[in-house]
Design an enzyme around this catalytic site. Structure first.
Site, PDB file in Angstrom:
ATOM      1  N   ALA A  24      -7.953  -1.504  -7.800  1.00 42.15           N
ATOM      2  CA  ALA A  24      -7.518  -2.137  -9.048  1.00 42.15           C
ATOM      3  C   ALA A  24      -8.686  -2.586  -9.914  1.00 42.15           C
ATOM      4  O   ALA A  24      -8.498  -3.192 -10.953  1.00 42.15           O
ATOM      5  CB  ALA A  24      -6.612  -3.323  -8.742  1.00 42.15           C
ATOM      6  N   LEU A  40     -10.978  -4.788  -9.049  1.00 40.54           N
ATOM      7  CA  LEU A  40     -11.328  -6.192  -8.823  1.00 40.54           C
ATOM      8  C   LEU A  40     -12.400  -6.300  -7.728  1.00 40.54           C
ATOM      9  O   LEU A  40     -12.586  -7.336  -7.118  1.00 40.54           O
ATOM     10  CB  LEU A  40     -10.075  -7.002  -8.445  1.00 40.54           C
ATOM     11  CG  LEU A  40      -8.946  -6.981  -9.484  1.00 40.54           C
ATOM     12  CD1 LEU A  40      -7.710  -7.717  -8.963  1.00 40.54           C
ATOM     13  CD2 LEU A  40      -9.402  -7.612 -10.806  1.00 40.54           C
ATOM     14  N   SER A  41     -13.078  -5.188  -7.493  1.00 40.46           N
ATOM     15  CA  SER A  41     -14.234  -5.147  -6.586  1.00 40.46           C
ATOM     16  C   SER A  41     -13.893  -5.362  -5.124  1.00 40.46           C
ATOM     17  O   SER A  41     -14.587  -6.106  -4.423  1.00 40.46           O
ATOM     18  CB  SER A  41     -15.298  -6.164  -7.010  1.00 40.46           C
ATOM     19  OG  SER A  41     -15.926  -5.715  -8.147  1.00 40.46           O
ATOM     20  N   HIS A  83     -20.043  -3.260 -18.894  1.00 45.89           N
ATOM     21  CA  HIS A  83     -20.980  -2.137 -18.963  1.00 45.89           C
ATOM     22  C   HIS A  83     -22.305  -2.568 -19.592  1.00 45.89           C
ATOM     23  O   HIS A  83     -22.951  -1.807 -20.301  1.00 45.89           O
ATOM     24  CB  HIS A  83     -20.359  -0.939 -19.702  1.00 45.89           C
ATOM     25  CG  HIS A  83     -19.292  -0.264 -18.891  1.00 45.89           C
ATOM     26  ND1 HIS A  83     -19.586   0.644 -17.907  1.00 45.89           N
ATOM     27  CD2 HIS A  83     -17.943  -0.404 -18.898  1.00 45.89           C
ATOM     28  CE1 HIS A  83     -18.438   1.048 -17.345  1.00 45.89           C
ATOM     29  NE2 HIS A  83     -17.444   0.424 -17.916  1.00 45.89           N
ATOM     30  N   ASP A 129     -24.375  -4.599 -17.421  1.00 42.30           N
ATOM     31  CA  ASP A 129     -25.269  -4.978 -16.302  1.00 42.30           C
ATOM     32  C   ASP A 129     -26.368  -3.943 -16.074  1.00 42.30           C
ATOM     33  O   ASP A 129     -27.555  -4.284 -15.980  1.00 42.30           O
ATOM     34  CB  ASP A 129     -24.506  -5.323 -15.005  1.00 42.30           C
ATOM     35  CG  ASP A 129     -23.648  -4.234 -14.402  1.00 42.30           C
ATOM     36  OD1 ASP A 129     -23.454  -3.185 -15.053  1.00 42.30           O
ATOM     37  OD2 ASP A 129     -23.166  -4.431 -13.261  1.00 42.30           O
ATOM     38  N   SER A 169     -14.456  -3.273  -2.954  1.00 44.22           N
ATOM     39  CA  SER A 169     -15.564  -2.705  -2.172  1.00 44.22           C
ATOM     40  C   SER A 169     -16.747  -3.680  -2.077  1.00 44.22           C
ATOM     41  O   SER A 169     -17.288  -3.890  -0.992  1.00 44.22           O
ATOM     42  CB  SER A 169     -15.992  -1.341  -2.719  1.00 44.22           C
ATOM     43  OG  SER A 169     -16.504  -1.449  -4.015  1.00 44.22           O
ATOM     44  N   ASP A 184     -20.961  -7.029  -9.647  1.00 44.39           N
ATOM     45  CA  ASP A 184     -19.887  -7.302  -8.694  1.00 44.39           C
ATOM     46  C   ASP A 184     -20.416  -8.060  -7.475  1.00 44.39           C
ATOM     47  O   ASP A 184     -19.852  -9.063  -7.051  1.00 44.39           O
ATOM     48  CB  ASP A 184     -19.221  -5.999  -8.236  1.00 44.39           C
ATOM     49  CG  ASP A 184     -18.677  -5.205  -9.409  1.00 44.39           C
ATOM     50  OD1 ASP A 184     -18.541  -5.783 -10.495  1.00 44.39           O
ATOM     51  OD2 ASP A 184     -18.397  -4.007  -9.229  1.00 44.39           O
ATOM     52  N   GLU A 186     -23.624   0.431  -2.244  1.00 45.53           N
ATOM     53  CA  GLU A 186     -22.821   1.097  -3.281  1.00 45.53           C
ATOM     54  C   GLU A 186     -23.588   2.281  -3.883  1.00 45.53           C
ATOM     55  O   GLU A 186     -23.052   3.375  -4.029  1.00 45.53           O
ATOM     56  CB  GLU A 186     -22.512   0.054  -4.360  1.00 45.53           C
ATOM     57  CG  GLU A 186     -21.296   0.340  -5.191  1.00 45.53           C
ATOM     58  CD  GLU A 186     -19.992   0.083  -4.446  1.00 45.53           C
ATOM     59  OE1 GLU A 186     -19.215   1.022  -4.335  1.00 45.53           O
ATOM     60  OE2 GLU A 186     -19.767  -1.036  -3.966  1.00 45.53           O
TER      61      GLU A 186
END
Ligand code: GLA
Length: 393
Positions: A125, A127-128, A34, A36, A130, A174, A162
């Site tokens: 989960a 772990l990106s 948190h 970035d 998307s 990400d 995104e």
């Protein structure tokens, strides 16, 4: 995961041969959470779990996409003149958004494509998965249409998908990790300037374990956007006195001396996390470079505590999992990774202690939460790229 399975699926569905194959990884963040979107530093790496695609250009305007992870959705179709977000298109909104913004950025995609994808990143989960699909689509379009879009632009376009197409106000970590990942290296990224450096991660006697709470986290419904808002509020109050553009520009001392400018106590805690976590990330890199893995692990633990107590994004599942991890022999450090509110945590564990660790943490988690956590050994791999059609993982 085997790209040749994708090839057969492609042949069955589309009655032709795919032209090219691509891969984009998932990511874990070692530390710097948190930070970035607060103009701070992050230290993520790409993992060898990821998403594969095989694809072929068409002669008309049609785009046909199929995911072996969402069999029930079947083939999702749209054409190049209708690239608006559509709820019923589900997962395919990620590739659709990429196609949309790439065309909008001036790159010529004049014919459609057929594509089959499949991933082995646990969905939801944290772990990106998307961002993995976004960058997968980016390298795929680059490869099929010879677009030569620079990597950093693909990363920014992924973030745009995104933020604007999907509507999640996430930062750039990400997409950057997935776009720029390198085998056996973490990426220290300054999210304010986008300058970065690779730091080798060769853990001879240890492994990085991913621990999945199996509590799904959905960024869009989570408190992610609310935390961003709180940080913006803190920044604007600090700016009454300080000439800063982001919380990531403050040292701990500067923050402590000026924190009374932030009127709301909760907002003050959020800002404290952003500032301290950023500085912790820089310290962690120094410790890693100096070979002090134990000190690195302790900073990971502190990161989790700050995310739990000041930023309040962990939740009971992540807390129980990480607390159980801390108690095990051979653990250097453990913390949540990603946005939080469920999803995954990571731990650095001595090789010989891994089996014991998984058994003990797994049992403690089941006892406290009532269902199983999953454990995977993380290998640090390369960023998004074209792969051989014959490639077999
Ligand atoms: C999510 C977002 C990232 C970052 C992390 C928290 O993964 O997509 O941009 O903000 O949460 O560090």
């Amino acid at each position: 995961m085997n790209v040749t399975t994708l090839k057969t699926t492609f042949q069955d569905l589309f009655q032709s041969e795919p032209e090219k194959a691509f891969f984009a990884p998932g990511r874990i963040n070692l530390i710097g959470e948190h930070t970035d979107y607060n103009g701070g530093h992050v230290f993520p790496c790409a993992i060898t779990y990821g998403t594969y695609a095989v694809a072929k250009k068409r002669d008309d305007q049609l785009v046909r996409l199929y995911s072996a992870n969402f069999l029930e959705k079947g083939i999702i179709e749209f054409d190049l003149n209708h690239l608006e977000y559509a709820k019923e298109d589900n997962w395919a909104n990620y590739p659709k958004g990429m196609i949309h913004y790439i065309i909008q950025a001036g790159y010529p995609i004049s014919t459609g494509l057929d594509c089959v994808i499949q991933g082995n990143i646990p969905n939801g989960a944290g772990l990106s998965s998307s961002a993995s699909i976004e960058l997968l689509t980016g390298v795929l379009l680059n490869g099929l249409y010879d677009l030569e879009i620079p990597r950093l632009e693909l990363i920014k376009l992924g973030k745009q998908v995104e933020n604007q197409f999907i509507g999640v106000n996430s930062g750039i970590m990400d997409q950057f990790a997935i776009g720029m990942g390198q085998k056996d290296a973490g990426i220290l990224l300054d999210c304010q300037t986008l300058s970065y450096e690779y730091a080798p991660i060769k853990l001879e006697n240890h492994k990085i374990l991913i621990m999945n709470t199996n509590k799904r986290r959905e960024l869009a419904d989570s408190k992610y956007n609310e935390r961003r808002g709180e940080c913006e509020e803190a920044l604007s109050q600090l700016q009454q006195k300080l000439p800063i553009e982001a919380l990531g520009q403050l040292s701990e001392e500067e923050f402590d001396a000026n924190q009374s400018l932030i009127t709301n106590e909760t907002v003050r805690k959020r800002a404290k996390h952003a500032v301290y976590e950023n500085m912790r990330t820089l310290k962690a890199l120094q410790e890693l470079k100096a070979g002090n893995l134990e000190a690195f692990g302790k900073l990971m633990n502190q990161s989790h505590l700050s995310l739990r107590d000041d930023y309040e994004v962990t939740g009971i599942e992540l807390d129980r999992l990480v607390e159980a991890a801390w108690k095990q022999p051979g653990v250097l450090g453990a913390r949540m990774t990603g946005a939080g509110f469920g999803g995954c945590a990571i731990a650095i564990v001595e090789n010989e202690k891994v089996d014991n660790f998984v058994a003990n943490v797994g049992a403690a988690y089941r006892e406290k939460i009532g269902y199983d956590a999953d454990f995977y050994v993380a290998s640090i791999g390369d960023g998004a790229k074209e792969v051989e059609m014959e490639a077999v993982r």
